[in-house]
Design a protein around this motif. Structure first.
Motif, short mmCIF file in Angstrom:
data_model
loop_
_atom_site.label_atom_id
_atom_site.label_comp_id
_atom_site.label_asym_id
_atom_site.label_seq_id
_atom_site.Cartn_x
_atom_site.Cartn_y
_atom_site.Cartn_z
N SER A 193 -19.34 -64.97 -20.19
CA SER A 193 -20.53 -64.03 -20.36
C SER A 193 -20.17 -62.66 -20.78
CB SER A 193 -21.66 -63.99 -19.28
OG SER A 193 -21.17 -63.36 -18.47
N ASN A 240 -25.86 -64.10 -22.84
CA ASN A 240 -25.96 -64.64 -21.50
C ASN A 240 -25.85 -63.85 -20.08
OD1 ASN A 240 -23.44 -64.93 -22.30
ND2 ASN A 240 -22.91 -66.83 -21.27
N ALA A 241 -25.28 -62.70 -20.19
CA ALA A 241 -25.17 -62.07 -19.26
C ALA A 241 -26.40 -61.27 -18.73
CB ALA A 241 -24.05 -60.65 -19.38
N HIS A 242 -27.33 -61.05 -19.52
CA HIS A 242 -28.65 -60.65 -19.59
C HIS A 242 -28.59 -59.31 -18.60
CE1 HIS A 242 -30.26 -64.63 -20.67
NE2 HIS A 242 -29.41 -65.12 -19.63
N TRP A 243 -27.87 -58.42 -19.32
CA TRP A 243 -27.95 -56.90 -18.62
C TRP A 243 -29.23 -56.39 -18.61
CZ3 TRP A 243 -24.81 -54.25 -15.70
CH2 TRP A 243 -24.78 -53.09 -15.98
N VAL A 300 -21.43 -69.01 -11.89
CA VAL A 300 -21.75 -67.82 -12.46
C VAL A 300 -20.30 -67.25 -12.88
CG1 VAL A 300 -24.00 -67.34 -11.81
CG2 VAL A 300 -22.08 -66.48 -10.53
N GLN A 321 -22.40 -62.33 -15.67
CA GLN A 321 -23.46 -62.74 -15.06
C GLN A 321 -23.97 -62.08 -13.55
OE1 GLN A 321 -22.78 -66.94 -15.35
NE2 GLN A 321 -24.17 -67.03 -17.21
N CYS A 322 -22.90 -61.67 -13.09
CA CYS A 322 -22.97 -60.98 -11.79
C CYS A 322 -23.10 -59.45 -11.90
CB CYS A 322 -21.75 -61.51 -10.68
SG CYS A 322 -21.80 -63.12 -10.34
#
Length: 287
Positions: free
Chosen positions: A34, A52-55, A101, A105-106
């Motif tokens: 990601s 897909n990291a959805h920051w 993850v 993603q973290c």
């Protein structure tokens, strides 16, 4: 992580019958990467997050993340991220994440936790995760965290007395491994497992030589204050694992059992952050 039928369990050990392969089949589910690293200067990299990291935060917050690579004793080049609090941090968390993850993603969670606890955070991707080289295996898991531990101490000059080892889910395995060998300020075991075979056979009370991730035995060697957190309704790693780790850890402080909590939702409960703050402010002593 999930429970297995006897047929599935036999497949794990027969194809092939090697503990490291068993561990890989049970525990490791690396997602599509990601993030990427972009060289800035010397060994430092900025982190570029993919969709897909959805920051959720700002570009300024993203610049708090400093990326770099480190080579492990097993020859794998793994990706690491150092998240700076900005003020004067009281502790640095060495964070080992879950099994499905990667660092990108973290990143949201690290920025949030960093600001809430007023701590720096060092984290890393296991071999075979994100842009880290190698393959996810149990032995690599231990060499990964040992390499990051050396960087934290030697490159960032962080005193072990100011380090909190924090492991979540599969990340509790390397965390306990390192904590059993090194005295630190404190240890957090979040939704941890006693051992690999106990995931498949909850009534097992003996650790076999072929049992991967024998944390229930290693936790006995921890001599740092240890907070164990587990949800009572965890359907991935049963609550009994939290109870077992707590009863076998000689330096365990008052645990956090989250009533009705699952495996992936504990940080959404106010009691979670409250207990972490008490752990850092009361249970942990600064040398």
């Amino acid at each position: 992580m999930s429970r297995f039928t006897l047929k599935q369990f036999c497949f794990l050990f027969c194809c092939p019958p090697c503990p490291s392969s068993v561990a890989a089949k049970i525990a490791f589910l690396p997602p599509d990467p990601s993030y990427q690293f972009q060289a800035v200067s010397g060994s430092k990299h900025s982190i570029i997050l993919k969709e897909n990291a959805h920051w959720m935060y700002s570009e300024a917050d993203l610049r708090k993340l400093e990326g770099f690579f480190v080579r492990t004793k097993r020859g794998n080049k793994i990706a690491c991220v150092f998240v700076r609090y900005g003020g004067k941090p009281r502790f640095t968390l060495l964070f080992s994440h879950g099994n499905a993850v990667d660092l990108g993603q973290c990143s949201n969670y690290y920025v949030w936790l960093c600001s809430q606890l007023k701590c720096d955070i060092m984290s890393y991707d296991y071999s075979g995760y994100g842009i880290s080289g190698g393959t996810p295996y149990e032995r690599n898991l231990y060499s990964d965290i040992e390499a990051v531990w050396c960087v934290l101490r030697n490159r960032y000059n962080v005193n072990p007395a100011k380090v909190i080892l924090y492991g979540y889910s599969i990340g509790t395995v390397p965390t306990i491994h390192l904590a059993a060998k090194n005295r630190v300020a404190g240890v957090v075991i979040h939704s941890g497992l006693m051992s690999g075979l106990r995931m498949a056979f909850p009534d097992m009370n003996t650790t076999l030589c072929c049992d991967p991730f024998p944390s229930v035995d290693r936790v006995r060697n921890i001599d740092s204050p240890t907070l164990i957190i587990h949800g009572t309704d965890d359907d991935i790693i049963d609550f009994s694992h939290g109870l077992g780790l707590h009863s076998n850890c000689p330096t365990a402080v008052a645990p956090l059992w989250v009533d009705g909590g699952g495996h992936n939702d504990l940080e959404n409960r106010p009691v979670f952050l409250d207990r972490l703050k008490v752990f850092l402010n009361v249970d942990v002593s600064v040398d």
